[in-house]
Design a protein around this motif. Sequence first.
Motif, PDB file in Angstrom:
ATOM      1  N   GLN A 621      13.458 -58.702 -14.438  1.00  0.00           N
ATOM      2  CA  GLN A 621      12.402 -59.686 -14.648  1.00  0.00           C
ATOM      3  C   GLN A 621      11.054 -58.986 -14.807  1.00  0.00           C
ATOM      4  N   THR A 622      10.241 -59.449 -15.772  1.00  0.00           N
ATOM      5  CA  THR A 622       8.882 -58.915 -15.874  1.00  0.00           C
ATOM      6  C   THR A 622       8.101 -59.361 -14.650  1.00  0.00           C
ATOM      7  N   MET A 623       7.207 -58.485 -14.216  1.00  0.00           N
ATOM      8  CA  MET A 623       6.602 -58.667 -12.903  1.00  0.00           C
ATOM      9  C   MET A 623       5.089 -58.830 -12.975  1.00  0.00           C
ATOM     10  N   PRO A 624       4.518 -59.497 -11.967  1.00  0.00           N
ATOM     11  CA  PRO A 624       3.056 -59.613 -11.872  1.00  0.00           C
ATOM     12  C   PRO A 624       2.492 -58.360 -11.212  1.00  0.00           C
ATOM     13  N   PRO A 625       1.190 -58.140 -11.313  1.00  0.00           N
ATOM     14  CA  PRO A 625       0.616 -56.951 -10.676  1.00  0.00           C
ATOM     15  C   PRO A 625       0.601 -57.037  -9.158  1.00  0.00           C
ATOM     16  N   PHE A 626       0.529 -58.273  -8.616  1.00  0.00           N
ATOM     17  CA  PHE A 626       0.431 -58.449  -7.163  1.00  0.00           C
ATOM     18  C   PHE A 626       1.485 -59.465  -6.715  1.00  0.00           C
ATOM     19  N   PRO A 627       2.753 -59.039  -6.632  1.00  0.00           N
ATOM     20  CA  PRO A 627       3.818 -60.001  -6.314  1.00  0.00           C
ATOM     21  C   PRO A 627       3.776 -60.436  -4.850  1.00  0.00           C
ATOM     22  N   TRP A 628       4.239 -61.649  -4.614  1.00  0.00           N
ATOM     23  CA  TRP A 628       4.343 -62.170  -3.252  1.00  0.00           C
ATOM     24  C   TRP A 628       5.774 -61.979  -2.786  1.00  0.00           C
ATOM     25  N   HIS A 629       5.980 -61.074  -1.839  1.00  0.00           N
ATOM     26  CA  HIS A 629       7.270 -60.931  -1.191  1.00  0.00           C
ATOM     27  C   HIS A 629       7.194 -61.622   0.172  1.00  0.00           C
ATOM     28  N   PHE A 630       8.307 -61.684   0.831  1.00  0.00           N
ATOM     29  CA  PHE A 630       8.299 -62.403   2.102  1.00  0.00           C
ATOM     30  C   PHE A 630       7.453 -61.685   3.145  1.00  0.00           C
ATOM     31  N   GLY A 631       7.169 -60.398   2.921  1.00  0.00           N
ATOM     32  CA  GLY A 631       6.299 -59.664   3.823  1.00  0.00           C
ATOM     33  C   GLY A 631       4.843 -59.720   3.422  1.00  0.00           C
ATOM     34  N   GLY A 632       4.508 -60.477   2.388  1.00  0.00           N
ATOM     35  CA  GLY A 632       3.127 -60.573   1.936  1.00  0.00           C
ATOM     36  C   GLY A 632       2.963 -60.037   0.526  1.00  0.00           C
ATOM     37  N   GLN A 633       1.722 -59.843   0.130  1.00  0.00           N
ATOM     38  CA  GLN A 633       1.433 -59.397  -1.227  1.00  0.00           C
ATOM     39  C   GLN A 633       1.539 -57.877  -1.328  1.00  0.00           C
ATOM     40  N   ARG A 634       2.151 -57.407  -2.437  1.00  0.00           N
ATOM     41  CA  ARG A 634       2.300 -55.977  -2.661  1.00  0.00           C
ATOM     42  C   ARG A 634       1.750 -55.619  -4.039  1.00  0.00           C
ATOM     43  N   TYR A 635       1.949 -54.375  -4.433  1.00  0.00           N
ATOM     44  CA  TYR A 635       1.484 -53.873  -5.727  1.00  0.00           C
ATOM     45  C   TYR A 635       2.715 -53.485  -6.540  1.00  0.00           C
ATOM     46  N   HIS A 636       2.850 -54.081  -7.730  1.00  0.00           N
ATOM     47  CA  HIS A 636       4.036 -53.775  -8.540  1.00  0.00           C
ATOM     48  C   HIS A 636       3.679 -52.813  -9.649  1.00  0.00           C
ATOM     49  N   ASN A 637       4.641 -51.924  -9.963  1.00  0.00           N
ATOM     50  CA  ASN A 637       4.381 -50.834 -10.891  1.00  0.00           C
ATOM     51  C   ASN A 637       5.280 -50.833 -12.125  1.00  0.00           C
ATOM     52  N   LEU A 638       6.478 -51.410 -12.034  1.00  0.00           N
ATOM     53  CA  LEU A 638       7.421 -51.394 -13.147  1.00  0.00           C
ATOM     54  C   LEU A 638       7.564 -52.784 -13.756  1.00  0.00           C
ATOM     55  N   PHE A 639       7.824 -52.829 -15.070  1.00  0.00           N
ATOM     56  CA  PHE A 639       7.996 -54.082 -15.820  1.00  0.00           C
ATOM     57  C   PHE A 639       6.759 -54.966 -15.719  1.00  0.00           C
ATOM     58  N   VAL A 640       5.595 -54.289 -15.704  1.00  0.00           N
ATOM     59  CA  VAL A 640       4.317 -54.994 -15.658  1.00  0.00           C
ATOM     60  C   VAL A 640       3.599 -54.892 -17.004  1.00  0.00           C
ATOM     61  N   ASP A 641       3.514 -53.685 -17.559  1.00  0.00           N
ATOM     62  CA  ASP A 641       2.740 -53.478 -18.788  1.00  0.00           C
ATOM     63  C   ASP A 641       3.650 -53.373 -20.004  1.00  0.00           C
ATOM     64  N   THR A 642       3.065 -53.609 -21.168  1.00  0.00           N
ATOM     65  CA  THR A 642       3.801 -53.639 -22.437  1.00  0.00           C
ATOM     66  C   THR A 642       4.536 -52.338 -22.687  1.00  0.00           C
ATOM     67  N   ASP A 643       3.840 -51.229 -22.529  1.00  0.00           N
ATOM     68  CA  ASP A 643       4.394 -49.932 -22.903  1.00  0.00           C
ATOM     69  C   ASP A 643       5.660 -49.618 -22.116  1.00  0.00           C
ATOM     70  N   PHE A 644       5.629 -49.830 -20.800  1.00  0.00           N
ATOM     71  CA  PHE A 644       6.799 -49.515 -19.985  1.00  0.00           C
ATOM     72  C   PHE A 644       7.982 -50.392 -20.382  1.00  0.00           C
ATOM     73  N   ILE A 645       7.766 -51.705 -20.488  1.00  0.00           N
ATOM     74  CA  ILE A 645       8.871 -52.627 -20.773  1.00  0.00           C
ATOM     75  C   ILE A 645       9.486 -52.321 -22.130  1.00  0.00           C
ATOM     76  N   GLN A 646       8.637 -52.140 -23.133  1.00  0.00           N
ATOM     77  CA  GLN A 646       9.118 -51.902 -24.491  1.00  0.00           C
ATOM     78  C   GLN A 646       9.949 -50.615 -24.569  1.00  0.00           C
ATOM     79  N   LYS A 647       9.414 -49.533 -24.006  1.00  0.00           N
ATOM     80  CA  LYS A 647      10.136 -48.254 -24.063  1.00  0.00           C
ATOM     81  C   LYS A 647      11.424 -48.303 -23.253  1.00  0.00           C
ATOM     82  N   PHE A 648      11.394 -48.968 -22.090  1.00  0.00           N
ATOM     83  CA  PHE A 648      12.602 -49.077 -21.273  1.00  0.00           C
ATOM     84  C   PHE A 648      13.708 -49.796 -22.039  1.00  0.00           C
ATOM     85  N   CYS A 649      13.380 -50.885 -22.675  1.00  0.00           N
ATOM     86  CA  CYS A 649      14.380 -51.648 -23.427  1.00  0.00           C
ATOM     87  C   CYS A 649      14.887 -50.860 -24.629  1.00  0.00           C
TER      88      CYS A 649
END
Length: 761
Positions: A621-649
């Motif tokens: 799943q594509t991700m937000p920059p500040f996801p809400w997990h059950f432990g609170g808000q974190r910082y997400h690094n993968l599947f956030v920006d165009t370049d990473f998602i496109q190249k990964f696929c």
Amino acid sequence: MRGILIERNFTQFVVFAEDSILSALSKITANQSRLIFVVSESGILQGVLTDGDFRRWIAGCGEIDLNRPVTAAMNANCRSAAEGTSAGDLSALLNSRIIALPLLDSHGRIVAVARRATDGLQIGSHRIGDAAPCFLIAEIGNNHNGDLVTALQLIDAAHAAGADCAKFQMRDMSRLYRNAGDSNDMASDLGTQYTLDLLARFQLSDDELFRCFDHAASKGLVPLCTPWDETSLDKLNRWGMEGFKVASADFTNHALLSSLAATGKPLICSTGMASEVEIRSGIRHLQNEGAGYVLLHCNSTYPTPFKDVNLRYLERLRDLAEAPVGYSGHERGIEVPIAAAALGAVVIEKHITLDRSMEGNDHKVSLLPDEFAQMIHGIRRVEESMGSSGERSISQGEMMNREVLAKSLVATCDIPAGMEITETMVGIQSPGQGLQPNRLEDLIGKTLPVSKTSGDFFFPSDLETPAAAPRAYRFQHHFGVPVRYHDIESFSATSNLDLVEIHLSYKDLEINLDQVLPTQQQLGLVVHAPELFAGDHTLDLCSADHDYRRHSIEELQRVVDISRDLRRRFDCPDPVLLVTNVGGFSEHHHLERTELQPLRQRLIDSLQQINTAGEVEIIPQTMPPFPWHFGGQRYHNLFVDTDFIQKFCQETGMRVCLDVSHSKLACTHLNASFSTFLKAILPFTAHMHLADAKGVDGEGLQIHDGEIDWVQLFALMDQFAPKASFIPEIWQGHKNNGEGAWLALERLEGCIESSPQRQVA
């Protein structure tokens, strides 16, 4: 009283005489100053064109031709001032009608434009004021101990720590001290002799200082310097210093303040060593000179005892100054500057050193590079935390906890439709998924159009607008709704769904499927894996902890195996799509791009260990920059920006679940075009989650409650992902019999029907 800004880069205020009126109007709009100055090819002032001049020209001319030369509409009677006019005199010339003055050399050529400063100052590309980020000055001073290499290292350290500015000091010792700076003068008292000895040995040459300024500028830092005398001021001004720092010791030196103000450049003035009477006098002098300034609260003791810092004086100083204020600190540690930022300081100045044991009293109160970085990190966090003084709203994280921990109004008995609600029919129980208990009085006496079973929640729709009801919808793409096992039968019976997306919890992994799905389902299927598993384990296929990652792989394999079983119970001829958040989050900050490759490789290794048997397609799943997990808000690094998602696929052949809300938040955070993102990622999209978004962490909003252009989205879906399916994934959209999901489908259908480019099948 506001100061004067001297703009020496004034191209935005000038057009040539042969330019068209239309061109001049465009430039007036761009510079937002309601005027433009007209010059000849050699730069000689010809006239001015203001909004009023343009209106008078329109009223007086017969045929309006905006392609005529600007000289046809300009006012040749343009006020100006001579280069070198004092800031005080310029201040007297500027008023509500004359908001900018061209400054001319002896030949009548424009060399600068004088304007009255708005609230705050501009130094280089940095805005300094209440609405701007705190301007962070790394005071190098003489902590280089006279060594150029050390000075350059300090600049690099300031840049790496995140400072905005590197500041030095310049003195002409022969003019500054009455004994010409002679540290061997036996007539000097001990303190003076000690200081003179240090200064004599630890000065950089002018050329070395200029090299430091150039190096700081090359790093993107604003180079600033404190001139301790008129000679130094002249040298710095000729170099091109964009502003000046005034030492505490010179705030009572009105002659030097006048010379500084005459440059027309912004001043940052420390007020240590000065009494309030002297501070008031200095402020009046700066105002009379028309200077633009920020005052820094300061205690000039090295180190300053905490009891003497008196941060509360910032508020009084702001009232006295009628200008922004900041803080220059000589105390030990990083806490006081962070507190000053919380109290409204718009400038923070703090000494930086490479080694506190070096000779010189400034080193003892200086921060090491890593401490300076910690201070800046703390200040930036405080700035982010300040928010506004407007009406309080509930954050996404609070809403999640409220759903779990708060209480709701619930039916204490079966209530037939049409019966009036009495107090005995209503109880208060957790979780907080329905009406809050404070709405009890609003509920009593209501007649509900729907029945309630004992234990059912009451919802806002029971008081206000009736809940959206399911019906048949018309979409070209296959669509469905998110469900838990108990929703499937009732939801599919009331709408023409093509599929359902089953959202699994870790408890669902233990369920006997024969009990919850005894018959074959005539629906397509998508499965959403849990992100939280038993033992408080958040799925992370990228973890550097081998045991943690191994456990994540084992848990996801369990989900894959269950998904294979589910596939056989649904109308699912192709491999079932399994949506999962693959991990790649961090606790305290986003990772640098160079740090992502190990996470990416660990993710690929993890996915290769999972056996899908050709029956399950894992779609991250594509991700937000500040996801809400059950432990609170974190910082997400993968599947956030165009370049990473496109190249990964492209490199793995995998597809994704495009969560529109997540990715809109990501684009906002990255200051990237959302439509460009969609065009790049939709071709790799197997399935979509549709919800609105706002800001950088407002996810899962109802359609039209956020910032997404839904008509544009469906047009791009048709073009780049015509076979992708979708569900509405509204936060708590399953509550009240799927009220949020049905309303979302209703609004999405309305978007399609309103589009002139798209006809609903």
